[in-house]
Design a protein around this motif. Structure first.
Motif, PDB file in Angstrom:
ATOM      1  N   TYR A   1       0.879  -1.174   0.000  1.00 21.93           N
ATOM      2  CA  TYR A   1       0.000   0.000   0.000  1.00 21.93           C
ATOM      3  C   TYR A   1       0.909   1.216   0.000  1.00 21.93           C
ATOM      4  O   TYR A   1       1.605   1.493   0.982  1.00 21.93           O
ATOM      5  CB  TYR A   1      -0.926  -0.003   1.220  1.00 21.93           C
ATOM      6  CG  TYR A   1      -1.965   1.086   1.146  1.00 21.93           C
ATOM      7  CD1 TYR A   1      -3.108   0.923   0.385  1.00 21.93           C
ATOM      8  CD2 TYR A   1      -1.795   2.291   1.806  1.00 21.93           C
ATOM      9  CE1 TYR A   1      -4.062   1.917   0.296  1.00 21.93           C
ATOM     10  CE2 TYR A   1      -2.738   3.293   1.726  1.00 21.93           C
ATOM     11  CZ  TYR A   1      -3.871   3.100   0.972  1.00 21.93           C
ATOM     12  OH  TYR A   1      -4.808   4.091   0.871  1.00 21.93           O
ATOM     13  N   ASP A   2       0.927   1.964  -1.118  1.00 21.30           N
ATOM     14  CA  ASP A   2       1.898   3.049  -1.291  1.00 21.30           C
ATOM     15  C   ASP A   2       1.323   4.450  -1.114  1.00 21.30           C
ATOM     16  O   ASP A   2       2.066   5.425  -1.190  1.00 21.30           O
ATOM     17  CB  ASP A   2       2.549   2.938  -2.676  1.00 21.30           C
ATOM     18  CG  ASP A   2       3.380   1.669  -2.802  1.00 21.30           C
ATOM     19  OD1 ASP A   2       3.991   1.269  -1.791  1.00 21.30           O
ATOM     20  OD2 ASP A   2       3.410   1.087  -3.899  1.00 21.30           O
ATOM     21  N   ARG A   3       0.035   4.583  -0.890  1.00 22.78           N
ATOM     22  CA  ARG A   3      -0.548   5.917  -0.711  1.00 22.78           C
ATOM     23  C   ARG A   3      -0.298   6.421   0.706  1.00 22.78           C
ATOM     24  O   ARG A   3      -0.112   5.642   1.637  1.00 22.78           O
ATOM     25  CB  ARG A   3      -2.052   5.868  -0.970  1.00 22.78           C
ATOM     26  CG  ARG A   3      -2.380   5.510  -2.392  1.00 22.78           C
ATOM     27  CD  ARG A   3      -3.860   5.592  -2.620  1.00 22.78           C
ATOM     28  NE  ARG A   3      -4.169   5.127  -3.947  1.00 22.78           N
ATOM     29  CZ  ARG A   3      -5.314   4.578  -4.283  1.00 22.78           C
ATOM     30  NH1 ARG A   3      -6.268   4.437  -3.391  1.00 22.78           N
ATOM     31  NH2 ARG A   3      -5.521   4.173  -5.516  1.00 22.78           N
ATOM     32  N   LEU A   4      -0.320   7.741   0.860  1.00 21.56           N
ATOM     33  CA  LEU A   4      -0.162   8.341   2.182  1.00 21.56           C
ATOM     34  C   LEU A   4      -1.451   8.176   2.976  1.00 21.56           C
ATOM     35  O   LEU A   4      -2.547   8.317   2.437  1.00 21.56           O
ATOM     36  CB  LEU A   4       0.182   9.818   2.051  1.00 21.56           C
ATOM     37  CG  LEU A   4       1.529  10.133   1.397  1.00 21.56           C
ATOM     38  CD1 LEU A   4       1.681  11.643   1.257  1.00 21.56           C
ATOM     39  CD2 LEU A   4       2.660   9.557   2.207  1.00 21.56           C
ATOM     40  N   PHE A   5      -1.305   7.908   4.286  1.00 19.75           N
ATOM     41  CA  PHE A   5      -2.461   7.792   5.167  1.00 19.75           C
ATOM     42  C   PHE A   5      -2.046   8.204   6.565  1.00 19.75           C
ATOM     43  O   PHE A   5      -0.862   8.250   6.894  1.00 19.75           O
ATOM     44  CB  PHE A   5      -3.047   6.367   5.142  1.00 19.75           C
ATOM     45  CG  PHE A   5      -2.127   5.311   5.692  1.00 19.75           C
ATOM     46  CD1 PHE A   5      -2.207   4.931   7.014  1.00 19.75           C
ATOM     47  CD2 PHE A   5      -1.185   4.705   4.881  1.00 19.75           C
ATOM     48  CE1 PHE A   5      -1.361   3.960   7.526  1.00 19.75           C
ATOM     49  CE2 PHE A   5      -0.340   3.732   5.377  1.00 19.75           C
ATOM     50  CZ  PHE A   5      -0.430   3.361   6.708  1.00 19.75           C
ATOM     51  N   ASP A   6      -3.044   8.523   7.400  1.00 20.89           N
ATOM     52  CA  ASP A   6      -2.766   8.970   8.764  1.00 20.89           C
ATOM     53  C   ASP A   6      -3.010   7.881   9.799  1.00 20.89           C
ATOM     54  O   ASP A   6      -2.319   7.814  10.810  1.00 20.89           O
ATOM     55  CB  ASP A   6      -3.626  10.194   9.101  1.00 20.89           C
ATOM     56  CG  ASP A   6      -3.259  11.389   8.231  1.00 20.89           C
ATOM     57  OD1 ASP A   6      -2.053  11.668   8.114  1.00 20.89           O
ATOM     58  OD2 ASP A   6      -4.161  12.015   7.663  1.00 20.89           O
ATOM     59  N   ARG A   7      -4.033   7.053   9.567  1.00 21.13           N
ATOM     60  CA  ARG A   7      -4.362   5.990  10.507  1.00 21.13           C
ATOM     61  C   ARG A   7      -5.142   4.897   9.785  1.00 21.13           C
ATOM     62  O   ARG A   7      -5.518   5.061   8.623  1.00 21.13           O
ATOM     63  CB  ARG A   7      -5.154   6.542  11.696  1.00 21.13           C
ATOM     64  CG  ARG A   7      -6.451   7.209  11.308  1.00 21.13           C
ATOM     65  CD  ARG A   7      -7.075   7.925  12.472  1.00 21.13           C
ATOM     66  NE  ARG A   7      -8.371   8.490  12.065  1.00 21.13           N
ATOM     67  CZ  ARG A   7      -9.074   9.304  12.801  1.00 21.13           C
ATOM     68  NH1 ARG A   7      -8.630   9.663  13.977  1.00 21.13           N
ATOM     69  NH2 ARG A   7     -10.221   9.757  12.377  1.00 21.13           N
ATOM     70  N   ILE A   8      -5.380   3.804  10.492  1.00 23.73           N
ATOM     71  CA  ILE A   8      -6.095   2.662   9.931  1.00 23.73           C
ATOM     72  C   ILE A   8      -7.306   2.378  10.813  1.00 23.73           C
ATOM     73  O   ILE A   8      -7.190   2.371  12.047  1.00 23.73           O
ATOM     74  CB  ILE A   8      -5.192   1.419   9.869  1.00 23.73           C
ATOM     75  CG1 ILE A   8      -4.015   1.673   8.939  1.00 23.73           C
ATOM     76  CG2 ILE A   8      -5.977   0.191   9.423  1.00 23.73           C
ATOM     77  CD1 ILE A   8      -2.990   0.553   8.915  1.00 23.73           C
ATOM     78  N   ARG A   9      -8.464   2.159  10.179  1.00 23.03           N
ATOM     79  CA  ARG A   9      -9.676   1.796  10.925  1.00 23.03           C
ATOM     80  C   ARG A   9      -9.972   0.329  10.677  1.00 23.03           C
ATOM     81  O   ARG A   9     -10.009  -0.131   9.541  1.00 23.03           O
ATOM     82  CB  ARG A   9     -10.863   2.645  10.488  1.00 23.03           C
ATOM     83  CG  ARG A   9     -12.144   2.320  11.241  1.00 23.03           C
ATOM     84  CD  ARG A   9     -13.248   3.304  10.940  1.00 23.03           C
ATOM     85  NE  ARG A   9     -13.726   3.232   9.576  1.00 23.03           N
ATOM     86  CZ  ARG A   9     -14.666   2.386   9.132  1.00 23.03           C
ATOM     87  NH1 ARG A   9     -15.204   1.515   9.960  1.00 23.03           N
ATOM     88  NH2 ARG A   9     -15.041   2.414   7.871  1.00 23.03           N
TER      89      ARG A   9
END
Length: 100
Positions: free
Chosen positions: A66-74
C-alpha cells in the motif's frame, strides 16, 4: 492466512479556518478499503516493537504493498496508529496500536 477482514486507510484533511467566526470547520476523512489478515500481535513481536506488553495491539498483513499516504487505519469501529511497518517482496505488514 485468510485476507478476509476489511480495513480502511484513513487520510485526514483539516477543516478550513473561517475568519468571520474564528472557528475551524470539521475535519474531512477519506477512506480507502483493502482486505487484510488481522490478528493479535504476538508477545515476541510486542517485546521487539514496544519493549513490553501493549494491550490492543494488532498485526495486519496485506497481500500487496500500500503506497498511498495515510494517517491511521480503521478496523471495525476502532482506529489504530501504525507503530511498525515492513515491506516484504510482495506483501506488507503493519503493527498497530489503538488511538484514543
Amino acid at each position: 492466512m485468510r485476507y478476509d477482514t476489511p480495513i480502511y486507510f484513513q487520510k485526514l484533511t483539516p477543516g478550513e479556518y473561517d475568519p468571520a467566526t474564528g472557528n475551524y470547520g470539521e475535519d474531512a476523512i477519506s477512506e480507502d478499503m483493502k482486505s487484510a489478515s488481522v490478528m493479535d500481535t504476538g508477545t515476541n513481536t510486542m517485546m521487539l516493537v514496544y519493549s513490553g506488553i501493549k494491550e490492543g495491539s494488532l498485526t495486519i498483513h496485506l497481500q500487496n504493498h500500500y503506497d498511498r499516504l495515510f494517517d491511521r487505519i480503521r478496523v471495525g469501529n476502532k482506529t489504530y496508529g501504525v507503530d511498525f511497518s515492513r515491506k516484504l517482496r510482495t506483501k506488507q505488514v503493519y503493527v498497530v496500536s489503538e488511538v484514543v
